[in-house]
Design a protein around this motif. Structure first.
Motif, PDB file in Angstrom:
ATOM      1  N   ARG A 322       4.939  -3.082   0.022  1.00 29.38           N
ATOM      2  CA  ARG A 322       5.215  -2.331  -1.199  1.00 29.38           C
ATOM      3  C   ARG A 322       4.174  -2.633  -2.263  1.00 29.38           C
ATOM      4  O   ARG A 322       3.705  -1.733  -2.969  1.00 29.38           O
ATOM      5  CB  ARG A 322       6.611  -2.692  -1.715  1.00 29.38           C
ATOM      6  N   GLN A 323       3.800  -3.891  -2.372  1.00 30.38           N
ATOM      7  CA  GLN A 323       2.805  -4.272  -3.378  1.00 30.38           C
ATOM      8  C   GLN A 323       1.463  -3.619  -3.087  1.00 30.38           C
ATOM      9  O   GLN A 323       0.790  -3.106  -3.981  1.00 30.38           O
ATOM     10  CB  GLN A 323       2.651  -5.790  -3.405  1.00 30.38           C
ATOM     11  N   ASN A 324       1.083  -3.607  -1.813  1.00 30.42           N
ATOM     12  CA  ASN A 324      -0.185  -2.991  -1.447  1.00 30.42           C
ATOM     13  C   ASN A 324      -0.153  -1.483  -1.652  1.00 30.42           C
ATOM     14  O   ASN A 324      -1.156  -0.871  -2.017  1.00 30.42           O
ATOM     15  CB  ASN A 324      -0.527  -3.316   0.009  1.00 30.42           C
ATOM     16  N   LYS A 325       1.007  -0.862  -1.411  1.00 28.09           N
ATOM     17  CA  LYS A 325       1.124   0.569  -1.671  1.00 28.09           C
ATOM     18  C   LYS A 325       0.981   0.858  -3.149  1.00 28.09           C
ATOM     19  O   LYS A 325       0.346   1.840  -3.547  1.00 28.09           O
ATOM     20  CB  LYS A 325       2.473   1.085  -1.165  1.00 28.09           C
ATOM     21  N   ASP A 326       1.585   0.019  -3.972  1.00 25.69           N
ATOM     22  CA  ASP A 326       1.473   0.203  -5.414  1.00 25.69           C
ATOM     23  C   ASP A 326       0.041   0.068  -5.886  1.00 25.69           C
ATOM     24  O   ASP A 326      -0.372   0.676  -6.873  1.00 25.69           O
ATOM     25  CB  ASP A 326       2.348  -0.817  -6.151  1.00 25.69           C
ATOM     26  N   GLU A 327      -0.735  -0.742  -5.143  1.00 22.69           N
ATOM     27  CA  GLU A 327      -2.154  -0.930  -5.484  1.00 22.69           C
ATOM     28  C   GLU A 327      -3.039   0.066  -4.743  1.00 22.69           C
ATOM     29  O   GLU A 327      -4.251  -0.072  -4.749  1.00 22.69           O
ATOM     30  CB  GLU A 327      -2.572  -2.355  -5.137  1.00 22.69           C
ATOM     31  N   VAL A 349      11.209  -3.492  11.507  1.00 18.22           N
ATOM     32  CA  VAL A 349      12.117  -3.297  10.377  1.00 18.22           C
ATOM     33  C   VAL A 349      11.328  -3.103   9.089  1.00 18.22           C
ATOM     34  O   VAL A 349      11.646  -2.225   8.275  1.00 18.22           O
ATOM     35  CB  VAL A 349      13.085  -4.490  10.249  1.00 18.22           C
ATOM     36  N   ALA A 350      10.281  -3.900   8.891  1.00 21.17           N
ATOM     37  CA  ALA A 350       9.469  -3.773   7.676  1.00 21.17           C
ATOM     38  C   ALA A 350       8.829  -2.394   7.585  1.00 21.17           C
ATOM     39  O   ALA A 350       8.792  -1.781   6.507  1.00 21.17           O
ATOM     40  CB  ALA A 350       8.391  -4.856   7.647  1.00 21.17           C
ATOM     41  N   ARG A 351       8.331  -1.890   8.698  1.00 23.34           N
ATOM     42  CA  ARG A 351       7.745  -0.543   8.712  1.00 23.34           C
ATOM     43  C   ARG A 351       8.789   0.493   8.313  1.00 23.34           C
ATOM     44  O   ARG A 351       8.505   1.440   7.569  1.00 23.34           O
ATOM     45  CB  ARG A 351       7.219  -0.220  10.113  1.00 23.34           C
ATOM     46  N   HIS A 352       9.985   0.328   8.852  1.00 22.77           N
ATOM     47  CA  HIS A 352      11.054   1.279   8.521  1.00 22.77           C
ATOM     48  C   HIS A 352      11.361   1.253   7.027  1.00 22.77           C
ATOM     49  O   HIS A 352      11.500   2.309   6.393  1.00 22.77           O
ATOM     50  CB  HIS A 352      12.306   0.951   9.328  1.00 22.77           C
ATOM     51  N   LEU A 353      11.447   0.078   6.448  1.00 18.58           N
ATOM     52  CA  LEU A 353      11.759  -0.039   5.028  1.00 18.58           C
ATOM     53  C   LEU A 353      10.663   0.557   4.154  1.00 18.58           C
ATOM     54  O   LEU A 353      10.940   1.144   3.102  1.00 18.58           O
ATOM     55  CB  LEU A 353      11.969  -1.517   4.659  1.00 18.58           C
ATOM     56  N   LEU A 354       9.419   0.441   4.595  1.00 15.18           N
ATOM     57  CA  LEU A 354       8.295   0.955   3.803  1.00 15.18           C
ATOM     58  C   LEU A 354       8.285   2.480   3.712  1.00 15.18           C
ATOM     59  O   LEU A 354       7.578   3.048   2.885  1.00 15.18           O
ATOM     60  CB  LEU A 354       6.971   0.464   4.392  1.00 15.18           C
ATOM     61  N   ALA A 355       9.077   3.136   4.547  1.00 16.95           N
ATOM     62  CA  ALA A 355       9.122   4.601   4.502  1.00 16.95           C
ATOM     63  C   ALA A 355       9.882   5.112   3.282  1.00 16.95           C
ATOM     64  O   ALA A 355       9.808   6.298   2.964  1.00 16.95           O
ATOM     65  CB  ALA A 355       9.780   5.138   5.779  1.00 16.95           C
ATOM     66  N   PHE A 356      10.577   4.210   2.573  1.00 20.18           N
ATOM     67  CA  PHE A 356      11.399   4.631   1.440  1.00 20.18           C
ATOM     68  C   PHE A 356      10.793   4.098   0.146  1.00 20.18           C
ATOM     69  O   PHE A 356      10.952   2.929  -0.199  1.00 20.18           O
ATOM     70  CB  PHE A 356      12.839   4.137   1.629  1.00 20.18           C
ATOM     71  N   GLU A 357      10.096   4.968  -0.553  1.00 20.17           N
ATOM     72  CA  GLU A 357       9.332   4.564  -1.728  1.00 20.17           C
ATOM     73  C   GLU A 357      10.213   4.118  -2.886  1.00 20.17           C
ATOM     74  O   GLU A 357       9.772   3.346  -3.746  1.00 20.17           O
ATOM     75  CB  GLU A 357       8.420   5.714  -2.171  1.00 20.17           C
ATOM     76  N   LYS A 358      11.455   4.580  -2.950  1.00 23.19           N
ATOM     77  CA  LYS A 358      12.334   4.226  -4.059  1.00 23.19           C
ATOM     78  C   LYS A 358      13.262   3.055  -3.733  1.00 23.19           C
ATOM     79  O   LYS A 358      14.082   2.671  -4.562  1.00 23.19           O
ATOM     80  CB  LYS A 358      13.165   5.440  -4.472  1.00 23.19           C
ATOM     81  N   LEU A 359      13.117   2.495  -2.547  1.00 20.32           N
ATOM     82  CA  LEU A 359      13.969   1.388  -2.138  1.00 20.32           C
ATOM     83  C   LEU A 359      13.712   0.173  -3.026  1.00 20.32           C
ATOM     84  O   LEU A 359      12.575  -0.296  -3.133  1.00 20.32           O
ATOM     85  CB  LEU A 359      13.703   1.037  -0.669  1.00 20.32           C
ATOM     86  N   LYS A 360      14.777  -0.326  -3.674  1.00 22.57           N
ATOM     87  CA  LYS A 360      14.638  -1.420  -4.637  1.00 22.57           C
ATOM     88  C   LYS A 360      15.326  -2.704  -4.188  1.00 22.57           C
ATOM     89  O   LYS A 360      14.941  -3.786  -4.622  1.00 22.57           O
ATOM     90  CB  LYS A 360      15.224  -1.003  -5.987  1.00 22.57           C
ATOM     91  N   ALA A 361      16.364  -2.601  -3.371  1.00 26.55           N
ATOM     92  CA  ALA A 361      17.134  -3.779  -2.980  1.00 26.55           C
ATOM     93  C   ALA A 361      17.502  -3.695  -1.503  1.00 26.55           C
ATOM     94  O   ALA A 361      17.989  -2.665  -1.041  1.00 26.55           O
ATOM     95  CB  ALA A 361      18.397  -3.899  -3.833  1.00 26.55           C
ATOM     96  N   VAL A 362      17.280  -4.795  -0.785  1.00 27.77           N
ATOM     97  CA  VAL A 362      17.585  -4.845   0.653  1.00 27.77           C
ATOM     98  C   VAL A 362      18.308  -6.153   0.967  1.00 27.77           C
ATOM     99  O   VAL A 362      17.880  -7.232   0.543  1.00 27.77           O
ATOM    100  CB  VAL A 362      16.304  -4.747   1.506  1.00 27.77           C
ATOM    101  N   TRP A 363      19.403  -6.047   1.693  1.00 25.19           N
ATOM    102  CA  TRP A 363      20.165  -7.199   2.193  1.00 25.19           C
ATOM    103  C   TRP A 363      20.266  -7.051   3.699  1.00 25.19           C
ATOM    104  O   TRP A 363      20.729  -6.031   4.200  1.00 25.19           O
ATOM    105  CB  TRP A 363      21.559  -7.208   1.570  1.00 25.19           C
ATOM    106  N   LEU A 364      19.828  -8.094   4.430  1.00 29.18           N
ATOM    107  CA  LEU A 364      19.843  -8.035   5.888  1.00 29.18           C
ATOM    108  C   LEU A 364      20.662  -9.158   6.501  1.00 29.18           C
ATOM    109  O   LEU A 364      20.533  -9.413   7.705  1.00 29.18           O
ATOM    110  CB  LEU A 364      18.404  -8.090   6.434  1.00 29.18           C
ATOM    111  N   GLY A 365      21.486  -9.820   5.681  1.00 22.24           N
ATOM    112  CA  GLY A 365      22.353 -10.838   6.238  1.00 22.24           C
ATOM    113  C   GLY A 365      22.420 -12.129   5.462  1.00 22.24           C
ATOM    114  O   GLY A 365      23.327 -12.937   5.694  1.00 22.24           O
ATOM    115  N   THR A 366      21.472 -12.359   4.534  1.00 20.99           N
ATOM    116  CA  THR A 366      21.511 -13.599   3.755  1.00 20.99           C
ATOM    117  C   THR A 366      21.603 -13.273   2.273  1.00 20.99           C
ATOM    118  O   THR A 366      22.675 -13.140   1.724  1.00 20.99           O
ATOM    119  CB  THR A 366      20.272 -14.466   4.053  1.00 20.99           C
TER     120      THR A 366
END
Length: 371
Positions: A322-327, A349-366
């Motif tokens: 996400r940081q690199n996309k912003d840059e 999983v990281a690739r999948h999450l990067l497909a959503f530009e507005k994604l702000k919060a992710v919880w995967l179990g912890t």
């Protein structure tokens, strides 16, 4: 004892006084409002915040002018049992759209446009007087609240108290803006029946994950054009779980994981997908793209991300991407993931999450990670 009116008293500072007003007992707060007009303004909001007729049994006897003056401070009303109690707090001059009404049994038609949240079981709504029979069409509690947007319609019995056709008619007629329901403590057949048949254009639906079924998913898909949030809370707690370790938790719906994928694939406006109890299979996730490109929050577990270290690695990859996309430099992130763990579950999983530009919060179990 220090005189509260002397000039250098810390309580003469409005900011300090406002904080103190939230901590004092009710009896002391009542004394404080008598000190001065400035003190009255700060402490009155605490005194009037919650009205419970089981505790404040003389409230109904207050002069209407006093209620009108301070009614804008009311945030919750509990245990209403008579029409006189209802009239005491819901007079037309109180224009507070943030009041949560924990209603009691009353029957006369009285409309209050300020109430937007109702917390009451279905039986109480359609049989407000416990001594009488089921109220006739048009005389449920819903008739009182034309601007209702949220109904926490928890239900204990295994069957609906009122016919589903009756519920649909009253909701449509009385509460056209009702778009959020919380079915806490309701069994699966009731959730399906309510979501599929009683409401139109739902935006937010909350239920217990243990009650998830194919029928509930089909019912949710009836609202795919409007659905913004699906929150299936875990372990009887309608709240978020944050952990340092990842405990083993069974998933009763694991064998039907493809059905869960229908929600993000078919609901284009979905912003919050919160299935804390569900363990997604990335093979199923990657079969078809999710249509909810505006997704903002995701709470699921992923098969294979079974340690805190794997989850942390996955989310760090996502945050770095996400940081690199912003840059405007996506090459570095993609190259890093390809070289490090091209087909690992963390990278997928990281690739999948990067497909959503507005994604702000992710919880995967912890713990929840934010961008």
């Amino acid at each position: 004892m220090i005189d509260p009116l002397i000039e250098n008293n810390p309580l003469q500072i409005p900011e300090i006084r406002a904080r103190v007003s939230r901590l004092v007992p009710l009896k002391d707060a009542i004394s404080c409002v008598r000190v001065s007009k400035a003190w009255s303004k700060d402490f009155a909001s605490f005194i009037w915040c919650a009205v419970d007729f089981d505790i404040h049994d003389t409230f109904k006897d207050l002069d209407s002018a006093i209620v009108t003056k301070h009614g804008h401070n009311i945030r919750s009303i509990e245990n209403i049992k008579t029409q006189s109690e209802l009239n005491a707090v819901l007079c037309p001059t109180i224009k507070n759209r943030d009041v949560a009404l924990f209603s009691g049994p009353f029957i006369d038609a009285f409309q209050h446009k300020g109430v937007i949240t109702l917390v009451a079981p279905i039986k109480q709504v359609f049989k407000p007087d416990p001594e009488s029979e089921l109220s006739s069409l048009g005389f449920s509690l819903l008739v009182h609240f034309l601007n209702l947007t949220e109904w926490h319609c928890y239900n204990l019995p295994t069957e609906l108290f009122a016919p589903i056709e009756r519920i649909e008619t009253e909701v449509t007629r009385c509460c056209p803006q009702l778009t959020m329901i919380n079915t806490w403590m309701s069994p699966q057949p009731i959730i399906h029946s309510l979501v599929a048949n009683a409401f139109h254009g739902l935006k937010r639906v909350i239920f217990e994950y243990s009650q998830l079924s194919m029928g509930v998913i089909v019912a949710l898909l009836f609202h795919r054009a409007t659905l913004l949030q699906v929150f299936a809370f875990w372990n009887n707690q309608c709240s978020y779980t944050e952990r340092d370790e990842l405990p083993f938790e069974g998933d009763h719906f694991q064998h039907s994981g493809r059905a869960v994928q229908l929600l993000p694939r078919c609901c284009p406006h979905l912003k919050f997908l919160e299935f804390e109890g569900h363990e997604m299979d990335m093979d199923m996730v990657e079969e078809e793209k999710w249509a909810c490109r505006g997704l903002e929050k995701l709470r699921v577990r992923i098969r294979g991300l079974d340690t805190k270290e794997k989850i942390d690695w996955t989310l760090n990859l996502w945050k770095e991407g996400r940081q690199n996309k912003d840059e405007e430099d996506t090459t570095l992130s993609e190259s890093h993931m390809n070289e490090a763990k091209d087909t690992s579950i963390e990278t997928r999983v990281a690739r999948h999450l990067l497909a959503f530009e507005k994604l702000k919060a992710v919880w995967l179990g912890t713990r929840t990670f934010y961008t």
